[in-house]
Design an enzyme around this catalytic site. Structure first.
Site, PDB file in Angstrom:
ATOM      1  N   LYS A 136      53.648  36.317  38.012  1.00  0.00           N
ATOM      2  CA  LYS A 136      54.460  37.472  38.363  1.00  0.00           C
ATOM      3  C   LYS A 136      54.045  38.804  37.683  1.00  0.00           C
ATOM      4  CE  LYS A 136      58.445  34.358  39.517  1.00  0.00           C
ATOM      5  NZ  LYS A 136      59.635  34.095  39.166  1.00  0.00           N
ATOM      6  N   GLN A 178      63.942  33.529  34.926  1.00  0.00           N
ATOM      7  CA  GLN A 178      63.216  32.271  35.471  1.00  0.00           C
ATOM      8  C   GLN A 178      64.026  31.077  35.251  1.00  0.00           C
ATOM      9  OE1 GLN A 178      60.386  32.631  36.905  1.00  0.00           O
ATOM     10  NE2 GLN A 178      60.477  30.352  37.515  1.00  0.00           N
ATOM     11  N   ASP A 204      65.841  38.401  42.483  1.00  0.00           N
ATOM     12  CA  ASP A 204      65.730  37.122  43.203  1.00  0.00           C
ATOM     13  C   ASP A 204      66.709  37.105  44.389  1.00  0.00           C
ATOM     14  OD1 ASP A 204      63.977  35.091  42.293  1.00  0.00           O
ATOM     15  OD2 ASP A 204      65.344  34.751  40.568  1.00  0.00           O
TER      16      ASP A 204
HETATM   17  N1  LIG Z   1      64.471  32.855  39.174  1.00  0.00           N
HETATM   18  C1  LIG Z   1      63.768  31.868  39.950  1.00  0.00           C
HETATM   19  N2  LIG Z   1      63.371  30.901  39.434  1.00  0.00           N
HETATM   20  C2  LIG Z   1      62.340  30.207  40.132  1.00  0.00           C
HETATM   21  C3  LIG Z   1      62.325  30.157  41.332  1.00  0.00           C
HETATM   22  C4  LIG Z   1      62.756  31.567  41.931  1.00  0.00           C
HETATM   23  O1  LIG Z   1      62.206  32.037  43.005  1.00  0.00           O
HETATM   24  N3  LIG Z   1      63.365  32.437  41.248  1.00  0.00           N
HETATM   25  N4  LIG Z   1      61.473  29.270  42.101  1.00  0.00           N
HETATM   26  C5  LIG Z   1      60.614  28.394  41.398  1.00  0.00           C
HETATM   27  C6  LIG Z   1      59.318  28.713  40.760  1.00  0.00           C
HETATM   28  N5  LIG Z   1      58.484  29.925  41.249  1.00  0.00           N
HETATM   29  C7  LIG Z   1      59.005  31.304  40.772  1.00  0.00           C
HETATM   30  O2  LIG Z   1      59.590  31.524  40.026  1.00  0.00           O
HETATM   31  C8  LIG Z   1      57.177  29.695  41.888  1.00  0.00           C
HETATM   32  C9  LIG Z   1      56.667  28.424  41.889  1.00  0.00           C
HETATM   33  C10 LIG Z   1      55.361  28.365  42.451  1.00  0.00           C
HETATM   34  C11 LIG Z   1      54.616  29.413  42.728  1.00  0.00           C
HETATM   35  C12 LIG Z   1      53.179  29.582  42.975  1.00  0.00           C
HETATM   36  O3  LIG Z   1      52.550  30.472  43.300  1.00  0.00           O
HETATM   37  N6  LIG Z   1      52.573  28.328  42.937  1.00  0.00           N
HETATM   38  C13 LIG Z   1      51.108  28.091  43.111  1.00  0.00           C
HETATM   39  C14 LIG Z   1      50.517  27.012  42.229  1.00  0.00           C
HETATM   40  C15 LIG Z   1      50.783  27.103  40.848  1.00  0.00           C
HETATM   41  C16 LIG Z   1      50.083  26.243  39.992  1.00  0.00           C
HETATM   42  O4  LIG Z   1      50.880  25.141  39.827  1.00  0.00           O
HETATM   43  O5  LIG Z   1      49.120  26.028  39.659  1.00  0.00           O
HETATM   44  C17 LIG Z   1      50.960  27.779  44.775  1.00  0.00           C
HETATM   45  O6  LIG Z   1      51.987  27.228  45.238  1.00  0.00           O
HETATM   46  O7  LIG Z   1      49.945  28.173  45.288  1.00  0.00           O
HETATM   47  C18 LIG Z   1      55.272  30.895  42.126  1.00  0.00           C
HETATM   48  C19 LIG Z   1      56.443  30.979  41.926  1.00  0.00           C
HETATM   49  C20 LIG Z   1      61.405  27.732  40.363  1.00  0.00           C
HETATM   50  N7  LIG Z   1      62.226  28.767  39.711  1.00  0.00           N
END
Ligand SMILES: Nc1nc2c(c(=O)[nH]1)N[C@@H](CN(C=O)c1ccc(C(=O)N[C@@H](CCC(=O)O)C(=O)O)cc1)CN2
Length: 299
Positions: A56, A100, A123
């Site tokens: 982020k 988070q 969020d």
């Molecule tokens: N406050 C929040 N916490 C969490 C959220 C949220 O939306 N708000 N969602 C998830 C985690 N998350 C954002 O925080 C999130 C998860 C995954 C990705 C992402 O880009 N993943 C990559 C792979 C990354 C890897 O593991 O190597 C992908 O899908 O290509 C971004 C954000 C839980 N917590």
């Protein structure tokens, strides 16, 4: 007869397009004296959360935003987390922020989310913002929207998938996706029909087989099987189950949708590389919009 290959809903490319648009909006804000500031609160040292938070910040800086990274130890008290929330609420350089999730078990997550200033709720999970989404079914919506649900919808629409009249079956009832995505999908400008299923749903396969679109967000490895999918359906996988291969010791991420389902699908979002990058892009969108709203209110 060979099965046609599913169209890929490329989250990385779609998020890159959103980020290019945001870069211009950030530059326009800067030209008017505002540097949009995004903050994150990370409590503890969960490696996945650390990775998400660092992605982020890296991407926010790339598009010209100010990034404020705040961390507390895993044993931080409720009062310490709340004090940090109060600090960010009062900080004029922070236009939007997230806490988070998940938070350590001893922290009351609902109380923390409710303490966030709704105008800075990047969020879109504050009860005021979710409540406004419940009340407002059409017309312009001027509040932050939940990032992953918004990311799922943008991923489909920006890749030419028309959701009007489609039946979307969501698997999972978590706060970041399952509970709120239906509020967005059933707005008049989208006009989809939504069924929300979860691990307590007894006829999940039957419901899934009726779906034009399946959103897997339960965090249960391969809960959606190929035999549950109607030919041609769009599959969006948001689930994350991390496992360590005992043979190699290497970690592997599994989605909610069995990879074999790709053979039946018409559209598919890869995981990784699908909805994840969209979540980050829409988080930044929420903060840029918060800064734009604040500037408009001053003039
Ligand atoms: N406050 C929040 N916490 C969490 C959220 C949220 O939306 N708000 N969602 C998830 C985690 N998350 C954002 O925080 C999130 C998860 C995954 C990705 C992402 O880009 N993943 C990559 C792979 C990354 C890897 O593991 O190597 C992908 O899908 O290509 C971004 C954000 C839980 N917590």
């Amino acid at each position: 007869m060979t099965q046609p290959t599913a169209q890929i809903l490329d989250g990385k490319a779609t998020a890159a397009a959103i980020k290019a648009e945001l870069t211009e909006r950030v530059a326009a804000l800067k030209a008017r004296g505002v540097i949009p500031g995004i903050a994150t609160v990370l409590v503890g040292a969960d490696p996945a959360s650390q990775l998400y938070v660092s992605m982020k910040h890296k991407q926010s800086v790339e598009i010209g935003m100010n990034s404020i990274q705040r961390e507390l130890p895993a044993d931080a008290t409720q009062a310490e987390v709340e004090a940090l929330i109060d600090e960010l609420n009062a900080d004029p350089g922070c236009h939007g922020y997230i806490v988070q999730l998940p938070l350590p078990k001893h922290i009351d997550t609902d109380a923390i989310l409710e303490r966030i200033d709704p105008a800075k709720d990047a969020d879109g999970l504050h009860p005021t913002n979710l409540g406004r989404l419940v009340l407002n079914v059409n017309g312009p919506i001027d509040t932050p929207l939940p990032c992953t649900p918004r990311g799922v919808i943008e991923l489909l629409l920006r890749n030419g998938y028309d959701l009007k009249g489609k039946h979307v079956v969501v698997v999972g009832r978590g706060v970041t996706i399952g509970r709120s995505i239906g509020l967005l999908l059933t707005r008049r400008e989208i006009n989809a029909t939504v069924t929300l299923t979860h691990t307590g749903t007894t006829n999940m396969s039957e419901l899934l087989r009726q779906a034009d679109v399946i959103v897997g967000a339960a965090g249960v490895k391969h809960i959606v099987k190929a035999s549950d999918v109607k030919p041609g359906a769009a599959l969006l996988d948001v689930g994350v189950t991390r496992e360590t291969d005992p043979a190699t010791g290497k970690g592997k991420v599994h989605g909610d949708i069995d990879p074999a389902a790709a053979k039946v699908a018409g559209w598919i979002s890869p995981n990784p590389g699908g909805v994840g990058p969209m979540t980050v892009a829409l988080l930044m969108t929420n903060v840029v919009e918060a800064a734009e709203r604040q500037l408009a209110a001053q003039h």
